[in-house]
Design a protein around this motif. Sequence first.
Motif, short mmCIF file in Angstrom:
data_model
loop_
_atom_site.label_atom_id
_atom_site.label_comp_id
_atom_site.label_asym_id
_atom_site.label_seq_id
_atom_site.Cartn_x
_atom_site.Cartn_y
_atom_site.Cartn_z
N GLY A 37 34.15 -7.90 20.57
CA GLY A 37 34.16 -7.23 19.28
C GLY A 37 35.53 -6.78 18.83
O GLY A 37 35.64 -6.02 17.86
N GLN A 38 36.58 -7.20 19.50
CA GLN A 38 37.93 -6.78 19.14
C GLN A 38 38.56 -7.69 18.09
O GLN A 38 39.69 -7.48 17.67
CB GLN A 38 38.83 -6.77 20.38
N ASP A 39 37.84 -8.73 17.68
CA ASP A 39 38.40 -9.72 16.77
C ASP A 39 37.44 -9.98 15.62
O ASP A 39 36.92 -11.08 15.47
CB ASP A 39 38.68 -11.02 17.55
N PRO A 40 37.22 -8.97 14.78
CA PRO A 40 36.21 -9.12 13.73
C PRO A 40 36.53 -10.22 12.72
O PRO A 40 35.63 -10.87 12.19
CB PRO A 40 36.17 -7.75 13.04
N ASP A 41 37.82 -10.49 12.47
CA ASP A 41 38.18 -11.51 11.49
C ASP A 41 38.39 -12.89 12.12
O ASP A 41 38.64 -13.86 11.42
CB ASP A 41 39.41 -11.10 10.69
N GLY A 42 38.31 -12.99 13.45
CA GLY A 42 38.45 -14.27 14.14
C GLY A 42 39.87 -14.76 14.28
O GLY A 42 40.11 -15.89 14.71
N ARG A 43 40.83 -13.90 13.98
CA ARG A 43 42.24 -14.30 14.06
C ARG A 43 42.66 -14.64 15.49
O ARG A 43 43.28 -15.67 15.73
CB ARG A 43 43.12 -13.19 13.49
N ALA A 44 42.33 -13.78 16.43
CA ALA A 44 42.72 -14.01 17.82
C ALA A 44 42.05 -15.27 18.37
O ALA A 44 42.68 -16.03 19.11
CB ALA A 44 42.36 -12.80 18.69
#
Length: 157
Positions: A37-44
């Motif tokens: 859940g640390q990447d809500p926008d999917g960037r990582a």
Amino acid sequence: MTKVLLSLHVLAAILAVGSITVAASMFPRYALQASGGQDPDGRAAGIAALLHRVCRGYAVAGLAVPVFGLATGALLGVLTDTWLIASLALTVIAAAILAMAILPGQQRLLALTQDSAPQDEQRPAATRLTMLTGIFNVLWAIVVILMIVRPGSTTGA
């Protein structure tokens, strides 16, 4: 012709192996960020996928490094020198680590990320991948040192 082959060998090493060492070193960090859940926008997750593609692509391009190196060594008459044989052996070991451990490890970690596995499940895989990447990088550093110092070589240094 020797200078051309040597130049191609060094350029291929810088571009291919250098790119792999940087991308593989950065990959675990972004793969872990993409989970839990640390990447809500999917960037990582996107960055991790890109770093994996860079590693895969440059691994293929990296095959040019020993090809140009062997051709240069043949022209210089140093194919039987200990420093070159040791460099070749370390190159084979590094390539095996990349092909059999790092790239599959990255694929597994990406799959865990896509399956939304918790970070606790991914951390051991990321730690192992970080260790293997470090070994890969140290092997290449040793090869570079051997190529520069060339102990026992009659061609310089």
